[in-house]
Design a protein around this motif. Structure first.
Motif, PDB file in Angstrom:
ATOM      1  N   GLN A 159     -16.539   8.118   0.372  1.00 19.14           N
ATOM      2  CA  GLN A 159     -15.345   7.772  -0.362  1.00 19.14           C
ATOM      3  C   GLN A 159     -13.617   7.428   0.219  1.00 19.14           C
ATOM      4  O   GLN A 159     -12.922   6.602  -0.428  1.00 19.14           O
ATOM      5  CB  GLN A 159     -15.394   8.678  -1.833  1.00 19.14           C
ATOM      6  CG  GLN A 159     -14.276   7.713  -2.573  1.00 19.14           C
ATOM      7  CD  GLN A 159     -14.885   8.355  -4.561  1.00 19.14           C
ATOM      8  OE1 GLN A 159     -16.483   7.299  -4.733  1.00 19.14           O
ATOM      9  NE2 GLN A 159     -14.130   9.461  -4.326  1.00 19.14           N
ATOM     10  N   GLY A 170      -4.691  10.866   0.696  1.00 20.52           N
ATOM     11  CA  GLY A 170      -3.481  10.347   0.080  1.00 20.52           C
ATOM     12  C   GLY A 170      -2.532  10.600   0.004  1.00 20.52           C
ATOM     13  O   GLY A 170      -1.299   9.142   0.551  1.00 20.52           O
ATOM     14  N   ARG A 220      -5.012   2.010  -4.151  1.00 23.24           N
ATOM     15  CA  ARG A 220      -4.900   2.257  -2.522  1.00 23.24           C
ATOM     16  C   ARG A 220      -5.333   3.324  -2.772  1.00 23.24           C
ATOM     17  O   ARG A 220      -5.602   3.729  -1.528  1.00 23.24           O
ATOM     18  CB  ARG A 220      -3.545   3.164  -3.743  1.00 23.24           C
ATOM     19  CG  ARG A 220      -2.087   2.333  -3.602  1.00 23.24           C
ATOM     20  CD  ARG A 220      -0.605   3.102  -3.360  1.00 23.24           C
ATOM     21  NE  ARG A 220       0.241   1.654  -3.484  1.00 23.24           N
ATOM     22  CZ  ARG A 220       0.819   1.050  -4.789  1.00 23.24           C
ATOM     23  NH1 ARG A 220       0.038   1.345  -6.067  1.00 23.24           N
ATOM     24  NH2 ARG A 220       1.740   1.007  -5.139  1.00 23.24           N
ATOM     25  N   ILE A 221      -6.817   4.048  -3.843  1.00 22.16           N
ATOM     26  CA  ILE A 221      -7.967   4.370  -2.974  1.00 22.16           C
ATOM     27  C   ILE A 221      -9.789   3.949  -3.637  1.00 22.16           C
ATOM     28  O   ILE A 221      -9.309   3.759  -4.525  1.00 22.16           O
ATOM     29  CB  ILE A 221      -7.524   6.109  -3.676  1.00 22.16           C
ATOM     30  CG1 ILE A 221      -8.404   7.239  -2.432  1.00 22.16           C
ATOM     31  CG2 ILE A 221      -7.631   6.327  -4.630  1.00 22.16           C
ATOM     32  CD1 ILE A 221      -8.102   7.299  -1.029  1.00 22.16           C
ATOM     33  N   ALA A 222     -10.470   4.532  -3.032  1.00 25.28           N
ATOM     34  CA  ALA A 222     -11.844   4.478  -4.170  1.00 25.28           C
ATOM     35  C   ALA A 222     -12.163   5.341  -4.440  1.00 25.28           C
ATOM     36  O   ALA A 222     -11.701   6.460  -3.994  1.00 25.28           O
ATOM     37  CB  ALA A 222     -12.958   4.192  -2.438  1.00 25.28           C
ATOM     38  N   SER A 223     -12.825   5.620  -5.776  1.00 30.98           N
ATOM     39  CA  SER A 223     -12.652   6.623  -6.259  1.00 30.98           C
ATOM     40  C   SER A 223     -14.656   5.992  -7.353  1.00 30.98           C
ATOM     41  O   SER A 223     -14.837   4.566  -7.399  1.00 30.98           O
ATOM     42  CB  SER A 223     -12.092   6.665  -7.918  1.00 30.98           C
ATOM     43  OG  SER A 223     -11.582   5.346  -8.720  1.00 30.98           O
ATOM     44  N   LYS A 251      -8.299   4.877   5.007  1.00 25.67           N
ATOM     45  CA  LYS A 251      -7.663   5.388   5.589  1.00 25.67           C
ATOM     46  C   LYS A 251      -8.085   6.234   7.165  1.00 25.67           C
ATOM     47  O   LYS A 251      -8.758   6.363   7.342  1.00 25.67           O
ATOM     48  CB  LYS A 251      -7.709   6.821   4.082  1.00 25.67           C
ATOM     49  CG  LYS A 251      -7.501   6.257   2.841  1.00 25.67           C
ATOM     50  CD  LYS A 251      -6.006   5.781   3.026  1.00 25.67           C
ATOM     51  CE  LYS A 251      -6.061   5.025   1.261  1.00 25.67           C
ATOM     52  NZ  LYS A 251      -5.650   3.581   0.737  1.00 25.67           N
ATOM     53  N   VAL A 266      -6.033  13.608  -3.684  1.00 22.33           N
ATOM     54  CA  VAL A 266      -5.492  12.127  -3.034  1.00 22.33           C
ATOM     55  C   VAL A 266      -4.020  11.957  -3.738  1.00 22.33           C
ATOM     56  O   VAL A 266      -2.711  11.523  -2.636  1.00 22.33           O
ATOM     57  CB  VAL A 266      -5.841  10.978  -3.539  1.00 22.33           C
ATOM     58  CG1 VAL A 266      -5.776   9.300  -3.058  1.00 22.33           C
ATOM     59  CG2 VAL A 266      -7.853  11.248  -3.452  1.00 22.33           C
ATOM     60  N   TYR A 298     -15.031   4.602   3.032  1.00 22.49           N
ATOM     61  CA  TYR A 298     -14.717   3.737   2.626  1.00 22.49           C
ATOM     62  C   TYR A 298     -13.269   2.911   2.436  1.00 22.49           C
ATOM     63  O   TYR A 298     -13.314   1.674   2.170  1.00 22.49           O
ATOM     64  CB  TYR A 298     -15.613   3.437   1.832  1.00 22.49           C
ATOM     65  CG  TYR A 298     -15.923   2.718   0.332  1.00 22.49           C
ATOM     66  CD1 TYR A 298     -15.846   1.663   0.907  1.00 22.49           C
ATOM     67  CD2 TYR A 298     -15.912   2.925  -1.316  1.00 22.49           C
ATOM     68  CE1 TYR A 298     -16.424   0.452   0.033  1.00 22.49           C
ATOM     69  CE2 TYR A 298     -16.035   2.284  -2.144  1.00 22.49           C
ATOM     70  CZ  TYR A 298     -16.602   0.220  -1.590  1.00 22.49           C
ATOM     71  OH  TYR A 298     -16.921  -0.241  -2.710  1.00 22.49           O
ATOM     72  N   SER A 299     -12.615   3.779   2.281  1.00 22.99           N
ATOM     73  CA  SER A 299     -10.998   3.281   1.288  1.00 22.99           C
ATOM     74  C   SER A 299     -10.386   3.024   2.714  1.00 22.99           C
ATOM     75  O   SER A 299      -9.349   2.473   3.072  1.00 22.99           O
ATOM     76  CB  SER A 299     -10.379   4.805   0.916  1.00 22.99           C
ATOM     77  OG  SER A 299     -10.854   4.845  -0.650  1.00 22.99           O
ATOM     78  N   PHE A 357      -3.228   7.038  -9.535  1.00 19.17           N
ATOM     79  CA  PHE A 357      -4.459   7.475  -9.150  1.00 19.17           C
ATOM     80  C   PHE A 357      -5.216   7.032 -10.116  1.00 19.17           C
ATOM     81  O   PHE A 357      -5.515   8.171 -10.858  1.00 19.17           O
ATOM     82  CB  PHE A 357      -4.543   8.364  -8.213  1.00 19.17           C
ATOM     83  CG  PHE A 357      -3.778   7.360  -6.815  1.00 19.17           C
ATOM     84  CD1 PHE A 357      -4.399   7.237  -6.130  1.00 19.17           C
ATOM     85  CD2 PHE A 357      -2.315   8.489  -6.232  1.00 19.17           C
ATOM     86  CE1 PHE A 357      -3.243   7.201  -4.604  1.00 19.17           C
ATOM     87  CE2 PHE A 357      -1.813   8.450  -5.225  1.00 19.17           C
ATOM     88  CZ  PHE A 357      -2.228   7.669  -4.439  1.00 19.17           C
ATOM     89  N   GLY A 408      -9.326  15.349   0.449  1.00 17.90           N
ATOM     90  CA  GLY A 408      -8.121  14.148   0.034  1.00 17.90           C
ATOM     91  C   GLY A 408      -6.906  14.075   0.164  1.00 17.90           C
ATOM     92  O   GLY A 408      -6.556  13.206   0.415  1.00 17.90           O
ATOM     93  N   MET A 414       1.279  -0.840   0.061  1.00 23.23           N
ATOM     94  CA  MET A 414      -0.007   0.460  -0.035  1.00 23.23           C
ATOM     95  C   MET A 414       1.158   1.792   0.244  1.00 23.23           C
ATOM     96  O   MET A 414       0.777   2.146  -0.723  1.00 23.23           O
ATOM     97  CB  MET A 414      -1.345  -0.095   1.327  1.00 23.23           C
ATOM     98  CG  MET A 414      -1.945   1.318   1.569  1.00 23.23           C
ATOM     99  SD  MET A 414      -2.651   1.328   0.288  1.00 23.23           S
ATOM    100  CE  MET A 414      -4.019   0.315   0.110  1.00 23.23           C
ATOM    101  N   THR A 455     -11.610  -0.058  -5.596  1.00 21.99           N
ATOM    102  CA  THR A 455     -12.125   0.591  -4.032  1.00 21.99           C
ATOM    103  C   THR A 455     -10.465  -0.314  -3.186  1.00 21.99           C
ATOM    104  O   THR A 455     -10.319  -1.327  -3.714  1.00 21.99           O
ATOM    105  CB  THR A 455     -13.569  -0.394  -3.305  1.00 21.99           C
ATOM    106  OG1 THR A 455     -13.158   0.215  -2.153  1.00 21.99           O
ATOM    107  CG2 THR A 455     -13.803  -1.744  -3.985  1.00 21.99           C
ATOM    108  N   THR A 456     -10.077  -0.335  -2.400  1.00 23.09           N
ATOM    109  CA  THR A 456      -8.986  -0.475  -1.722  1.00 23.09           C
ATOM    110  C   THR A 456      -9.810  -1.344  -0.641  1.00 23.09           C
ATOM    111  O   THR A 456      -9.822  -2.484  -0.011  1.00 23.09           O
ATOM    112  CB  THR A 456      -8.944   0.841  -0.614  1.00 23.09           C
ATOM    113  OG1 THR A 456      -9.641   1.031   0.461  1.00 23.09           O
ATOM    114  CG2 THR A 456      -8.096   0.932  -1.112  1.00 23.09           C
ATOM    115  N   HIS A 457     -11.194  -1.535  -0.248  1.00 25.43           N
ATOM    116  CA  HIS A 457     -12.922  -2.391   1.018  1.00 25.43           C
ATOM    117  C   HIS A 457     -12.128  -3.783   0.658  1.00 25.43           C
ATOM    118  O   HIS A 457     -12.222  -4.465   2.173  1.00 25.43           O
ATOM    119  CB  HIS A 457     -14.003  -1.823   1.141  1.00 25.43           C
ATOM    120  CG  HIS A 457     -14.659  -1.713   1.713  1.00 25.43           C
ATOM    121  ND1 HIS A 457     -15.429  -2.453   1.672  1.00 25.43           N
ATOM    122  CD2 HIS A 457     -14.619  -1.066   3.253  1.00 25.43           C
ATOM    123  CE1 HIS A 457     -16.337  -2.908   3.071  1.00 25.43           C
ATOM    124  NE2 HIS A 457     -15.403  -1.872   3.744  1.00 25.43           N
TER     125      HIS A 457
END
Lengths: 282, 319
Positions: free
Chosen positions: B98, B71, A115-118, B105, A127, B102-103, A66, B67, A57, A106-108
């Motif tokens: 998000q 990151g 590496r990130i949800a989008s 972090k 990000v 959800y991520s 990203f 955001g 990660m 998603t990272t979920h």
């Protein structure tokens, strides 16, 4: 290093993956995925230094990517799988219950490479900036890449991020804008005119580069190489990359209609006829 | 029972945050701080001065701040974002949902000027919905400490916890009565007085008022159990159940809308585990307005006397 021919051949296979994935679940976004195929294939197989076999990660010492316009997940997943982040056969689970390949990345679900949800648009540039700032703090001189749709630039957060990156000399990012001129409701000029993007990014203090044809592997390779040379000079770098939505499949090109619509059986067959199988279907 | 809490000083909880952040800056090099043009209000100046390379001024751009924080976690940083509670939650809900929750972090969303006690600025800035917004996000830890010392301890504790956290505090000076050397345990309720007639579960600024209510109730011969719920989520359900098993009725007290706050969380536990009368001291589904903090707490029913009356009502409803 991959040859131009190898990259082109991979693009054909990735395009097969894209149309087969969205066809299988009768949902997903083929248009933008097909348009960004050359970009993602080149980025992952030529430009970035990264370690698909052992995903971490934190990505320390690696270039990071990203995807801000998360709806083009089919091309992202195909390129990640074919790079070796996860088994290619897992592409068959796209958008199905219990999959790691969610409709939007998603990272979920712990999918290696993400590496990130989008999905909710406009967030990825912030990000990417954060990841780039962390790299600076870590004295890590690798580069952070991001991809954005042109329609996505309607979101205000993009311009917050744009202002921040220039004002704070975040010069280790390369943000690429997929300028295909289309969004869900129609051409970007009609839905929300973007004006002169080059002038806008310049006015915000960015180093603006262009790729005239983002569906040409040689141009994308060269464009990304030049962009890398522009990093570390006190300015964030943006590439305005012209692409054709639906590129590679004749009946999907030149319209916003295939933004988020899957082909039927007949259309799939027609699409696959245009796309040679080069590395084996999943 | 003897009165146990006799604070000699009043301090603002936001200064507790600033002190905690400053201490973290010295001991944890991965801690970074981001602020949206409210450095002084959030008391982040000391961190900014001591660690300029780890302090990020983002301007009035909260969405971008969240955001960027998300990151930064990718590279192993522990970002603390700072702005008013309103701009920390409602304004950036989708970004938090998000890119942070959800991520998954490790972002610490630190929010000052929560609730009515922001005072004269009025309803645009007095968010009374933030606890609800944040507690609905899966995986989000929600903390609302009661005084300066506890806010400082909570700030330090959340850096050790890996995952998204919402830390809520406020502007006014309130009695500083918890121990300076306390160990802050996320999700662990603190019993301040044991009692047998009614359980009073309070959070944030209402904890001190619950202690004042204890005194009044005691003079009326009522034994109130006072429990400080500094962590709204995960809620210390065992503490709630064990207390109400003994008292058979409860009061919740918070500087928040009655919908979505602590009272609602307690109600959920009581209805499913130990059905009992619950009286909520909270804002009755309304926006705030301009006024002094004290005037507002009185007008909106969040005073000591409101807790006393709620306790009497709860006791009267016992079967």
């Amino acid at each position: 290093m991959a040859t131009e021919k190898e990259l082109e051949s991979l693009c054909s296979q990735v395009r097969r993956d894209i149309v087969r994935m969205v066809h299988a679940v009768n949902s997903g976004h083929p248009g933008g995925s097909l348009g960004c195929t050359e970009f993602l294939v080149t980025l992952y197989f030529e430009t970035m230094k990264h370690n698909p076999k052992e995903f971490k990660m934190d990505g320390i010492g690696e270039d990071l990517f990203f995807l801000s316009n998360g709806h083009i997940s089919p091309v992202f997943y195909s390129v990640l799988a074919r790079s070796g982040y996860f088994p290619v056969k897992e592409l068959a689970t796209f958008r199905k219950l219990n999959t790691r390949l969610q409709g939007h990345p998603t990272t979920h679900e712990n999918l290696p490479g993400v590496r990130i949800a989008s999905g909710s648009l406009g967030q990825g540039m912030s990000v990417a900036i954060g990841a780039a700032l962390a790299k600076k703090l870590n004295k890590d001189d690798s580069t952070v890449y991001s991809l954005h749709g042109d329609g996505e630039l309607d979101e205000g957060q993009i311009w917050e991020a744009t202002m921040y990156a220039a004002g704070n000399k975040v010069d280790n990012i390369i943000c690429t804008i997929d300028v295909n001129g289309q969004q869900i409701d129609g051409p970007t000029d009609k839905v929300m005119p973007l004006g002169d993007l080059e002038a806008k990014f310049k006015a915000f203090g960015w180093d603006v580069l262009k790729i005239a044809n983002g569906n040409n592997v040689a141009q994308v390779t060269e464009g990304l190489k030049i962009a890398k040379q522009h990093t570390g000079k006190g300015k964030p770098v943006v590439i305005l990359m012209k692409t054709e939505m639906g590129a590679g499949v004749d009946f999907m090109m030149g319209s916003h209609k295939w933004h988020g619509v899957a082909p039927n059986d007949e259309q799939l067959a027609q699409a696959l006829k245009q796309l040679p199988e080069t590395s084996g279907d999943y | 029972m003897e009165k146990k809490y006799n604070p000699t000083e009043k301090k603002d909880t936001r200064s507790g945050f600033g002190a905690g952040l400053s201490e973290l800056g010295k001991k944890n090099p991965n801690v970074v701080a981001l602020c949206a043009d409210l450095t002084g209000s959030l008391k982040m100046d000391a961190f900014q001065k001591d660690h300029p390379e780890r302090f990020f001024q983002v301007g009035i751009a909260e969405a971008n701040m969240i955001g960027i924080a998300a990151g930064m976690t990718v590279g192993g940083k522990i970002p603390f974002t700072g702005t008013f509670a309103n701009f920390s939650t409602g304004r950036v809900y989708d970004q938090i949902r998000q890119a942070v929750a959800y991520s998954g972090k490790n972002v610490k969303i630190c929010a000052s000027h929560a609730g009515l006690t922001l005072g004269e600025d009025g309803a645009t800035h007095q968010i009374l919905e933030d606890l609800g917004l944040m507690k609905m996000l899966p995986g989000m830890v929600v903390i609302n400490p009661c005084d300066y010392n506890q806010t400082k301890a909570a700030t330090i504790a959340i850096a050790e916890y890996v995952g998204p956290v919402y830390l809520r505090f406020g502007r006014p000076s309130v009695p500083n009565f918890t121990a300076a050397d306390q160990k802050f345990e996320i999700g662990k309720a603190v019993t301040l007085y044991e009692g047998t007639d009614v359980s009073i579960f309070a959070t944030g600024h209402l904890v001190w008022k619950a202690l004042e209510a204890w005194e009044i109730l005691q003079k009326q011969g009522i034994s109130a159990e006072i429990i400080n719920i500094h962590t709204i989520k995960p809620l210390d359900e065992k503490a709630v159940i064990d207390s109400v098993k003994k008292t058979r009725c409860a009061v919740s007290a918070e500087e928040h809308n009655k919908f979505g706050g602590l009272g609602e969380s307690i109600s959920h536990v009581l209805t499913s585990e130990i059905p009992s009368p619950l009286e909520m001291v909270a804002v009755n589904d309304s926006f705030g307005e301009s006024g002094t903090p004290d005037q507002l707490m009185t007008k909106y029913g969040l005073d000591t006397i409101d807790i006393v009356n709620a306790a009497l009502r709860a006791i009267a409803r016992k079967k």
